[in-house]
Design an enzyme around this catalytic site. Structure first.
Site, short mmCIF file in Angstrom:
data_model
loop_
_atom_site.label_atom_id
_atom_site.label_comp_id
_atom_site.label_asym_id
_atom_site.label_seq_id
_atom_site.Cartn_x
_atom_site.Cartn_y
_atom_site.Cartn_z
CG ASP A 1 132.90 -85.14 -46.09
OD1 ASP A 1 131.83 -85.34 -45.48
OD2 ASP A 1 132.96 -85.13 -47.33
CG HIS B 1 129.43 -83.66 -47.02
ND1 HIS B 1 129.61 -85.01 -46.82
CD2 HIS B 1 128.58 -83.55 -48.08
CE1 HIS B 1 128.89 -85.69 -47.72
NE2 HIS B 1 128.26 -84.83 -48.48
CD GLU C 1 125.99 -86.42 -51.02
OE1 GLU C 1 125.59 -87.41 -51.64
OE2 GLU C 1 127.04 -86.43 -50.33
C1 TNX Z 1 128.85 -88.20 -53.24
S1 TNX Z 1 130.11 -86.19 -55.12
C2 TNX Z 1 129.59 -87.23 -52.58
C3 TNX Z 1 130.76 -87.61 -51.78
C4 TNX Z 1 130.94 -89.09 -51.73
C5 TNX Z 1 130.70 -89.67 -53.10
C6 TNX Z 1 130.95 -91.15 -53.19
C7 TNX Z 1 129.71 -85.33 -53.96
C8 TNX Z 1 129.70 -83.93 -54.24
N1 TNX Z 1 129.37 -85.90 -52.78
O1 TNX Z 1 130.67 -87.06 -50.49
O2 TNX Z 1 132.23 -89.37 -51.27
O3 TNX Z 1 129.36 -89.43 -53.47
O4 TNX Z 1 130.93 -91.59 -54.51
#
Ligand code: TNX
Length: 538
Positions: free
Chosen positions: A198, A269, A333
Site C-alpha cells: 500500500d 495505493h 481508490e
Molecule cells: C478503503 S476498501 C480502502 C482501504 C482502507 C479502508 C479503511 C478498499 C478497497 N480501500 O485502503 O484501509 O477503506 O476502511
C-alpha cells in the site's frame, strides 16, 4: 383419594426415571458454529480416552495427524494413528469420492456412536471440517472428553469464506498470522487475503527489486495513536515477509485448508513501490512512503511499457509463492489525475482509442489479467475495476456497497461481497465510550449476522456468481494483535455462519445462544474478542 395418591406416586417415579434417562436419550445439542446443514442427536456418548485411536484410510493421513493434534489440545489425550481399528473406540477417517456430487470438496458426514466416530468426505478439506465439528461436540470445559452421539451432514453454502488482514498499515508477524489462520479454520473460514502492499508500506520480498523492501518497507513515521492528524515521530520498519516466510505461511494455511490470496495493489495505493522505483510513476518522483493514512495521488504510470513490465515482474514472483487460483490486484481508490496530465498516459489513450482514464485502467488490467492467465491464475480486484469496463475474466470484490457486485454478476462475472455496510471489521462494533479508537462507522455483530451475500435484485440464474463474502480487517487503527482479535471476533464468527450455513437456518437469537457457549472455547485459546456486553471492553 388413596387411588389418586398412588397415581401421583407412580407418576413421580416415572418422571424421575425420565429425568435420569433424559440426558442419555436426548442429549443437549452442542454449540456448533457455524450451524451444520443437518444435525440429528442420538442416544449415547463417545468417550475420547488414551485407548481411542484414529484410523486413517488412504489419503486421509494428513487430516488424521491434524485431528490428533487438535484432540490432544482439547482433551489432553494422545491418540495414535493406525490403519485398522483394534481394541477401544476409534475415530475413522474415510475418503469417498462418491460423496462429491452431493457434498462437494468441503462437505462431510459425521456419524458418532459409542464405539465409533465415522468422518467421511469426498476430499481432505471435508475430513478436516468433520474434525472441526467433532472438536466442537466436546464440551467447552477443558479436559472433558465426552461427545454426544450424532449424525451430521454438512456442506458450505459458499466457497469464499474470507477475511482480509492488512500488514501494510501495521505489520503482523508470521506467528500472529498463523494464529489467525488457526482461528479461521476453527470457524470453517477458508480464504485469507493478505493486503501486502500500500502507500504506507511494501511488505513482500521481491528478489528482482530489492529496493521494494529496502526502501518501501520503512516509513519515517506513522499517525499518532489517539490523534490521527499528528505524526508519532517514530520510524516504522523495515517490516516485511521474506519469501521463505511466505512459503512457510502458505504451507501452514494449506494444512488448515485456508487459501492465502495475495493482494498487490495497482495502479493506486502504490506509493511505497514508487518511493523505491520512482521511474514507474508519471512524474518521476522523488517520493517517500506515505506517513499519513488515506489515498495518495501518485500512482503507477500506465503509459509507460517499462512500468507495466515492472508490475508484471512483481506478480511473476508472487505467483511462484502463492498457489491460489486468484491473485488480487487491488485497483481501488486510484485517483487518475496524474494520468490526465501525463504525456505517456495520454499518448497511450490516443494510440489505443481510449476515451477516459477509467478505460486506461481497464487497459492496464487487461495486460495484467493476460499475464496472470498465462500463469494459470485469475485476476480479482476491488469494484473500481468496473468503471472503465470489466476485463473479460475479472472477478470483482464489491466493497462500495453491493451494486458493483450486482452489476458484475449480472454480466456473468464472479463476485465476492465485502461491502462497507456489513463487512468492514475495522469499523466500531458499539457506540459506547469504552470502545477502542476505530476508523469510524458502526457495524455491530447482528449487522454482520444479518448480511445476505446474494442480493434480492440479482436474477436467480446469476446467484451462482456470488462466490461468497469477506470481512476486512484494515489496519490503520489496529495497532497490535489484540486489536485485530478484538475487531475480528466475534464478528468473523457471524460471517462464518453467513457464508457456511443455509440461509433458511439463520436465526440471530439461536446464534447468540450458541455463541455464548462457544466463547468459552475462545477463552481457552485466550482470544481477545469483544465481549457480548453492550459496553464492549471491560
Ligand atoms: C478503503 S476498501 C480502502 C482501504 C482502507 C479502508 C479503511 C478498499 C478497497 N480501500 O485502503 O484501509 O477503506 O476502511
Amino acid at each position: 383419594m388413596k387411588q389418586n395418591a398412588l397415581h401421583c406416586f407412580a407418576l413421580t417415579l416415572l418422571l424421575a426415571a425420565f429425568a435420569q434417562a433424559a440426558p442419555e436419550a436426548t442429549p443437549r445439542p452442542a454449540a456448533l458454529i457455524p450451524a451444520p446443514s443437518q444435525l440429528t442427536m442420538r442416544p449415547g456418548r463417545f468417550l475420547v480416552s488414551d485407548r481411542t485411536v484414529i484410523v486413517a484410510s488412504k489419503g486421509a493421513e494428513a487430516e488424521a495427524a491434524m485431528l490428533a493434534r487438535s484432540l490432544r489440545a482439547l482433551t489432553g489425550h494422545e491418540l495414535s494413528i493406525v490403519d485398522r481399528q483394534a481394541a477401544g473406540n476409534a475415530l475413522v477417517l474415510q475418503l469417498d469420492g462418491d460423496l462429491a456430487p452431493s457434498l462437494g470438496p468441503e462437505g462431510y458426514r459425521l456419524s458418532v456412536t459409542p464405539e465409533r466416530a465415522l468422518l467421511k468426505a469426498a476430499a481432505p478439506a471435508g475430513l478436516f471440517y468433520a474434525g472441526i465439528t467433532f472438536g466442537q461436540l466436546l464440551p467447552p470445559q477443558p479436559g472433558s472428553a465426552e461427545v454426544p452421539c450424532v449424525e451430521v451432514e454438512d456442506a458450505p453454502r459458499f466457497s469464499w469464506r474470507g477475511l482480509l488482514m492488512d500488514p501494510a498499515r501495521h505489520f503482523w508477524e508470521p506467528e500472529f498470522v498463523k494464529r489467525m489462520i488457526d482461528l479461521m479454520a476453527l470457524h470453517k473460514l477458508n480464504t485469507l487475503q493478505l493486503h501486502l502492499t500500500d502507500d504506507q508500506g511494501w511488505r513482500i520480498e521481491i528478489r528482482q527489486y530489492p529496493r521494494l523492501t529496502q526502501i518501501g518497507a520503512i516509513r519515517k513515521q506513522s499517525p499518532q495513536k489517539g490523534n490521527r492528524k499528528a505524526g508519532d515521530g517514530e520510524p516504522y520498519g523495515p517490516l516485511y515477509y521474506t519469501q521463505e516466510q511466505l512459503r512457510d505461511l502458505v504451507a501452514y494455511a494449506q494444512a488448515r485448508h485456508v487459501t492465502l490470496v495475495p493482494e498487490i495493489e495497482m495502479p493506486g495505493h502504490f506509493l511505497a513501490a514508487l518511493a523505491a522505483y520512482p521511474e514507474n510513476s508519471c512524474r518521476g518522483g522523488p517520493f517517500e512512503v506515505r506517513t499519513a493514512w488515506g489515498v495518495e495521488p501518485d500512482i503507477l504510470c500506465a503509459g509507460n511499457d517499462a512500468a507495466v513490465t515492472f508490475a508484471q515482474n512483481i506478480l511473476g514472483e508472487v505467483v511462484e509463492l502463492f498457489p491460489s487460483r486468484f491473485i488480487h490486484i487491488g485497483g481501488d481508490e486510484a485517483p487518475r489525475d496524474r494520468w490526465k496530465t501525463c504525456p505517456k498516459c495520454q499518448a497511450r489513450m490516443k494510440a489505443e482509442g481510449l476515451k477516459s482514464e477509467a478505460q486506461l485502467q481497464t487497459w492496464l488490467n487487461r495486460r495484467i489479467e493476460a499475464f496472470l492467465a498465462s500463469k494459470g491464475r485469475r485476476m480479482i480486484g476491488w469494484d473500481e475495476i468496473l468503471e472503465g469496463g470489466l476485463t473479460p475474466g475479472a472477478t470483482v470484490m464489491s466493497w462500495r456497497g453491493v451494486q458493483g457486485g450486482i452489476d458484475a454478476a449480472a454480466a456473468g462475472h464472479d463476485v465476492v461481497m465485502s461491502p462497507t455496510s456489513h463487512c468492514y471489521f475495522d469499523y466500531a462494533q458499539g457506540r459506547g465510550p469504552r470502545e477502542p479508537e476505530s476508523i469510524g462507522g458502526h457495524i455491530p455483530l447482528e449487522m454482520v449476522y444479518l448480511f445476505e451475500p446474494v442480493p434480492q435484485q440479482l436474477a436467480a440464474d446469476k446467484a451462482k456468481h456470488i462466490l461468497g463474502a469477506q470481512g476486512n480487517l484494515w489496519a490503520e487503527f489496529l495497532w497490535a494483535p489484540e486489536d485485530v482479535e478484538y475487531f475480528a471476533f466475534p464478528r468473523a464468527i457471524a460471517l462464518a455462519e453467513v457464508t457456511w450455513s443455509k440461509a433458511a437456518s439463520r436465526d440471530f437469537n439461536g446464534f447468540r445462544r450458541r455463541l455464548e457457549e462457544h466463547l468459552r472455547r475462545l477463552d481457552r485459546l485466550q482470544v481477545r474478542y469483544r465481549p457480548l456486553d453492550p459496553q464492549g471492553r471491560p
